[in-house]
Design an enzyme around this catalytic site. Structure first.
Site, mmCIF file in Angstrom:
data_model
loop_
_atom_site.group_PDB
_atom_site.id
_atom_site.type_symbol
_atom_site.label_atom_id
_atom_site.label_comp_id
_atom_site.label_asym_id
_atom_site.label_seq_id
_atom_site.Cartn_x
_atom_site.Cartn_y
_atom_site.Cartn_z
ATOM 1 N N GLY A 166 18.699 25.801 -8.095
ATOM 2 C CA GLY A 166 18.908 24.789 -9.132
ATOM 3 C C GLY A 166 20.352 24.393 -9.359
ATOM 4 O O GLY A 166 20.631 23.225 -9.612
ATOM 5 N N ASP A 221 20.906 19.786 -0.719
ATOM 6 C CA ASP A 221 19.962 20.303 -1.704
ATOM 7 C C ASP A 221 19.236 19.146 -2.371
ATOM 8 O O ASP A 221 19.859 18.292 -3.002
ATOM 9 C CB ASP A 221 20.716 21.123 -2.756
ATOM 10 C CG ASP A 221 21.218 22.412 -2.164
ATOM 11 O OD1 ASP A 221 20.381 23.193 -1.689
ATOM 12 O OD2 ASP A 221 22.446 22.624 -2.143
ATOM 13 N N ASP A 250 21.898 31.469 0.997
ATOM 14 C CA ASP A 250 22.230 30.336 0.133
ATOM 15 C C ASP A 250 22.403 30.805 -1.310
ATOM 16 O O ASP A 250 21.448 31.267 -1.936
ATOM 17 C CB ASP A 250 21.090 29.299 0.224
ATOM 18 C CG ASP A 250 21.424 28.000 -0.489
ATOM 19 O OD1 ASP A 250 22.557 27.849 -0.966
ATOM 20 O OD2 ASP A 250 20.526 27.134 -0.557
ATOM 21 N N GLY A 251 23.636 30.687 -1.825
ATOM 22 C CA GLY A 251 23.911 31.024 -3.220
ATOM 23 C C GLY A 251 25.025 32.045 -3.364
ATOM 24 O O GLY A 251 24.892 33.170 -2.914
ATOM 25 N N GLY A 277 29.512 26.885 -0.781
ATOM 26 C CA GLY A 277 29.629 26.045 -1.972
ATOM 27 C C GLY A 277 30.900 26.311 -2.736
ATOM 28 O O GLY A 277 31.967 26.538 -2.148
ATOM 29 N N MET A 301 16.554 18.303 -5.170
ATOM 30 C CA MET A 301 15.939 18.914 -6.361
ATOM 31 C C MET A 301 15.209 17.833 -7.160
ATOM 32 O O MET A 301 15.685 16.700 -7.256
ATOM 33 C CB MET A 301 17.009 19.554 -7.238
ATOM 34 C CG MET A 301 17.862 20.579 -6.510
ATOM 35 S SD MET A 301 18.985 21.421 -7.631
ATOM 36 C CE MET A 301 20.012 22.320 -6.460
ATOM 37 N N HIS A 339 17.293 21.154 2.329
ATOM 38 C CA HIS A 339 16.660 22.225 1.548
ATOM 39 C C HIS A 339 15.847 21.562 0.432
ATOM 40 O O HIS A 339 16.420 21.098 -0.560
ATOM 41 C CB HIS A 339 17.771 23.129 0.989
ATOM 42 C CG HIS A 339 17.296 24.267 0.172
ATOM 43 N ND1 HIS A 339 18.154 25.126 -0.476
ATOM 44 C CD2 HIS A 339 16.041 24.718 -0.119
ATOM 45 C CE1 HIS A 339 17.456 26.048 -1.121
ATOM 46 N NE2 HIS A 339 16.178 25.811 -0.930
HETATM 47 C C1 DX5 Z 1 21.604 26.057 -3.758
HETATM 48 C C2 DX5 Z 1 22.760 25.283 -3.214
HETATM 49 C C3 DX5 Z 1 24.071 25.475 -3.876
HETATM 50 C C4 DX5 Z 1 24.930 26.546 -3.314
HETATM 51 C C5 DX5 Z 1 26.277 26.379 -3.912
HETATM 52 O O1 DX5 Z 1 20.437 25.696 -3.088
HETATM 53 O O2 DX5 Z 1 22.845 25.298 -1.841
HETATM 54 O O3 DX5 Z 1 23.897 25.719 -5.180
HETATM 55 O O4 DX5 Z 1 24.378 27.783 -3.600
HETATM 56 O O5 DX5 Z 1 27.117 27.421 -3.595
HETATM 57 P P1 DX5 Z 1 27.845 28.268 -4.716
HETATM 58 O O6 DX5 Z 1 26.808 29.197 -5.251
HETATM 59 O O7 DX5 Z 1 28.932 28.959 -3.954
HETATM 60 O O8 DX5 Z 1 28.369 27.326 -5.737
HETATM 61 ZN ZN ZN Z 2 20.404 25.045 -0.791
#
Ligand code: DX5
Ligand code: ZN
Length: 220
Positions: A141, A34, A174-175, A196, A36, A65
């Site tokens: 985020g 990720d 994703d998420g 995640g 950002m 991403h």
């Molecule tokens: C968002 C990311 C992470 C991912 C983490 O682009 O890839 O935030 O969602 O996973 P969780 O939501 O399980 O912590």
């Molecule tokens: Zn992501």
């Protein structure tokens, strides 16, 4: 076969080498990175130097991403780390098809990522040109957020659209890809799961153990 993509922002950076070794041993499909910028999303995370270090150490392909504005300025740098999947957000720029073309020209594999509030209509004319759609099921985020339930329908609608049109792109989710939500996400049509804090990195069991559990749940 569902593909697995650990979200590297959720890994233990102090133990990163050991964790990458486990991912390689467990035949993980992608490392989800990720990026950002503190503008398009409120957070800052990983950047090109980090991607470079990962690609020099691990043979696992990168799934980058980009949650950044002015993505075109950075596509050449990110495309140079192996042959990565690179997804951009249509909400963060003006001409997504130009950026997608630019990703290909620089040697990357283009994807498109969409915010939970973005309807599929927005990417209708982008779909023929990409290899992956990342459906965000939380606001971009931060890790550790709750699933926005209306996004489950979006995965299903996209699966139906892809099958109906004969598109071969992968659908990534994703998420909050949690123990609870994984079965429904796969059932709705996910091809790639971004893992995640709510599953793989839950801190309760070892990574290998959690990967085995996810493979059992998804038949992958
Ligand atoms: C968002 C990311 C992470 C991912 C983490 O682009 O890839 O935030 O969602 O996973 P969780 O939501 O399980 O912590
Ligand atoms: Zn992501």
């Amino acid at each position: 076969m569902v593909k697995l993509a650990p979200s590297i922002m959720c890994s233990d950076f102090i133990q990163l080498k050991e964790q990458l070794d486990i991912f390689e041993k467990e035949n993980i499909d992608y490392l989800h990175i990720d990026v950002m910028d503190g503008h398009y999303v409120p957070n800052f995370t990983l950047g090109p130097d980090f991607c470079k270090a990962l690609s020099l150490y691990s043979p696992i392909p990168l799934d980058i991403h980009l949650m950044i504005e002015n993505a075109d300025n950075h596509i050449p740098a990110f495309s140079s780390f192996g042959k990565p999947l690179i997804s951009i957000h249509p909400e963060a720029g003006y001409h997504p098809l130009r950026s997608i073309d630019f990703i290909r020209k620089n040697g990357g594999i283009p994807g498109i990522a969409i915010d939970p509030a973005t309807p599929l209509e927005v990417i209708k004319y982008i779909l023929p040109d990409i290899e992956m759609v990342c459906v965000m099921t939380v606001n971009p985020g931060y890790s550790g957020q709750k699933l926005l339930p209306q996004t489950m329908n979006k995965i299903r609608e996209l699966r139906d659209l892809a099958d109906g049109q004969g598109y071969t792109f992968d659908i990534e989710v994703d998420g909050n890809v949690s123990w609870e939500h994984i079965p429904a996400m796969v059932e709705a049509g996910a091809d790639i799961l971004v893992l995640g804090t709510s599953s793989l990195f839950d801190g309760k069991n070892g990574l290998s153990e959690n990967i085995k559990k996810i493979r059992e749940m998804t038949g992958s």
